[in-house]
Design an enzyme around this catalytic site. Structure first.
Site, PDB file in Angstrom:
ATOM      1  N   GLU A  85      -4.403  -0.634  -8.510  1.00  0.00           N
ATOM      2  CA  GLU A  85      -4.204  -0.951  -7.087  1.00  0.00           C
ATOM      3  C   GLU A  85      -5.539  -1.039  -6.355  1.00  0.00           C
ATOM      4  OE1 GLU A  85      -1.091   1.246  -5.089  1.00  0.00           O
ATOM      5  OE2 GLU A  85      -2.036   0.933  -3.149  1.00  0.00           O
ATOM      6  N   LYS A 279       3.544   9.115  -2.285  1.00  0.00           N
ATOM      7  CA  LYS A 279       3.133   8.023  -3.184  1.00  0.00           C
ATOM      8  C   LYS A 279       1.623   7.802  -3.061  1.00  0.00           C
ATOM      9  CE  LYS A 279       2.319   3.601  -4.461  1.00  0.00           C
ATOM     10  NZ  LYS A 279       1.057   2.880  -4.275  1.00  0.00           N
ATOM     11  N   ASP A 295      -0.558  13.195 -19.095  1.00  0.00           N
ATOM     12  CA  ASP A 295       0.757  12.552 -19.051  1.00  0.00           C
ATOM     13  C   ASP A 295       1.197  12.401 -17.586  1.00  0.00           C
ATOM     14  OD1 ASP A 295       3.472  12.006 -19.088  1.00  0.00           O
ATOM     15  OD2 ASP A 295       3.920  13.399 -20.704  1.00  0.00           O
ATOM     16  N   HIS A 392      -6.691  -2.578   3.148  1.00  0.00           N
ATOM     17  CA  HIS A 392      -5.952  -3.108   1.997  1.00  0.00           C
ATOM     18  C   HIS A 392      -6.277  -4.567   1.757  1.00  0.00           C
ATOM     19  CE1 HIS A 392      -2.197  -0.684   0.715  1.00  0.00           C
ATOM     20  NE2 HIS A 392      -3.320  -0.053   0.480  1.00  0.00           N
TER      21      HIS A 392
HETATM   22  C1  MEV Z   1      -0.155   2.605  -0.689  1.00  0.00           C
HETATM   23  O1  MEV Z   1      -0.327   2.527  -2.073  1.00  0.00           O
HETATM   24  C2  MEV Z   1      -0.134   4.036  -0.222  1.00  0.00           C
HETATM   25  C3  MEV Z   1       0.176   4.246   1.248  1.00  0.00           C
HETATM   26  O2  MEV Z   1       1.386   3.583   1.600  1.00  0.00           O
HETATM   27  C4  MEV Z   1       0.295   5.737   1.458  1.00  0.00           C
HETATM   28  C5  MEV Z   1       0.778   6.133   2.833  1.00  0.00           C
HETATM   29  O3  MEV Z   1       1.496   5.375   3.489  1.00  0.00           O
HETATM   30  O4  MEV Z   1       0.492   7.298   3.190  1.00  0.00           O
HETATM   31  C6  MEV Z   1      -0.907   3.664   2.126  1.00  0.00           C
END
Ligand code: MEV
Length: 438
Positions: A85, A279, A295, A392
């Site tokens: 990513e 995430k 793992d 991003h």
């Molecule tokens: C993207 O991979 C992760 C985010 O969505 C985490 C978040 O929203 O805290 C930017």
């Protein structure tokens, strides 16, 4: 319709490739060429990878990057990360730099206990099972001593075996719930071997137990397996500073600190947000887990169970402002290894561990927790200030330009152009097309 294949695993690698490209791809020759382009030219390295799993036909590359400048307990680390990513490594590096100017990350290992269970069915009197268990317990320890001997010499081994009555959840269901200390090994093989021996001893001793009825003697072992839920194999990482240190502008600093706390609080009370919040944490965690040959599925499963330990899914990080001090921290259950498994097999994993100064499992737990915290800090910082898309899309710009087949000159021109323009997908395509028309 394609016919099922018998004995696929017995075919040679070439034969497997021929079969798959012929039966499942539209352009067999180009598919075959592609698969082979990903082979390593060093036949020893390729053989090693071929033998990691069954039916290997090629390698699947992930970028292996470095996030430098992580000050952890006053020691400076450069953290290897394997991840596809865009922006994760950049975000980690930014957060590392930010906190290295403010005292760095502080970490503590809160526990290193691993868990394994023998799940069994006992049809009979639970009181009798309890007294049988107390009687047989020394034998359980003795009969696994051959397996635990070496681990014990180094200070690890099995620390406890408990009988747990689960018959209220499921009729006649009981467990041997065991706790282990596996030092620098993740310990899955060690734990599973111990559990399988415990299950054998348990069954045999029940058969010989004269106070049991015929049915009671017949303990049915359903399975013996470690648990990836390790709430007592826990590490904490934190950062903190005066609110005023968060920005040169005092008003902005207070607003930023408040918003950070609000963002965490939202993730604490709202599962939809908590999942995305966590995430982002796992972006950092998994990347280090992968780079160090651990793992990530086990870690993912355990971490998310931990995030839901109180009955609803919640944030893994926390933040406060007290007496003018901003604090931001994480607690993560992490069962990791720095010996055994891939750690001594995969050349890049060995190198990653060398870059991390050959950490113990406990040190690696701390580094991974820091990567997770840094990632969350970077994500929230963007979210509550500029919005996430700015960073991003900047990183994603290169991916889009590569997809469009841009030359190096075109990439330079458009990267400069998008320094001052919003790099949405459609804007990039349009700018690229315009450039080509010129
Ligand atoms: C993207 O991979 C992760 C985010 O969505 C985490 C978040 O929203 O805290 C930017």
């Amino acid at each position: 319709m394609i016919a099922p294949i018998e004995g696929f695993s017995k075919l040679t690698k070439e034969e497997k490739i021929d079969w798959i490209v012929t039966n499942y791809t539209q352009h067999p020759e180009s598919a075959k060429t592609l698969l082979k382009r990903y082979w390593n030219t060093d036949t020893d390295i390729q053989k090693l990878h071929d033998e990691f799993i069954e039916n290997t036909i090629t390698n699947y590359f992930l970028p292996f990057g470095i996030a430098p400048n992580f000050l952890i307990n006053d020691k400076l680390y450069a953290i290897p990360m394997a991840i596809e990513e865009s922006s994760v490594v950049a975000a980690a590096s930014k957060a590392a730099k930010f906190w290295s100017d403010r005292g760095g990350f502080k970490t503590t290992v809160l526990g290193t206990e691993k868990i394994g269970q023998v799940h069994f069915i006992f049809e009979g009197d639970s009181e009798k099972l309890n007294s049988f268990f107390e009687r047989v317990k020394p034998k359980l320890f003795i009969e696994i001593s051959a397996i635990t001997k070496n681990m014990k010499k180094r200070g690890g081994g099995i620390s406890a075996i408990e009988l747990r009555d689960k018959s209220e959840q499921l009729p006649n269901y009981y467990q041997l719930h065991c706790t282990f200390e596996t030092l620098d090994a993740m310990g899955a093989n060690f734990i599973n071997s111990c559990l399988e021996q415990l299950a054998t001893t348990l069954k045999r001793e029940a058969q010989n137990h004269t106070e049991f009825t015929t049915d009671e003697k017949d303990i049915e072992v359903v399975m013996s397996i470690l648990s990836n839920y390790v709430p007592n194999c826990l590490v904490r990482a934190e950062v903190g500073c005066q609110v005023s240190e968060l920005s040169d502008d005092p008003k902005k600093a207070t607003a930023f600190a408040n918003k950070m706390v609000q963002a965490v609080t939202i993730a604490k009370v709202e599962p939809h947000r908590a999942v995305t919040h966590n995430k982002g944490i796992m972006n950092g965690v998994d990347a280090v887990i992968l780079a160090t040959g651990n793992d990530f599925r086990a870690v993912e499963a355990g971490v998310h169970a931990y995030a839901a330990r109180n009955g609803s899914y919640t944030s893994l990080t926390d933040a406060t402002i007290e007496n003018g001090i901003f604090k931001f921290w994480i607690e993560l259950p992490l069962a990791l290894g720095t010996v055994g498994g891939l750690t001594s097999l995969h050349p890049l994993v060995k190198l990653a561990l060398e870059i991390l100064q050959k950490p113990s499992a406990e040190e690696l737990m701390q580094i991974v927790a820091v990567a997770g915290l840094a990632q969350n800090f970077a994500a929230l910082r963007s979210l509550v200030t500029t919005g996430i898309q700015q960073g991003h899309m900047k990183m994603h710009l290169l991916n889009i330009l590569n997809q469009l087949g841009a030359s190096n000159v075109e990439k330079n021109t458009l990267t400069n152009y998008f320094k001052n323009n919003a790099a949405t997908h459609s804007a990039v395509v349009e700018a690229f097309e315009n450039l080509r028309k010129q």
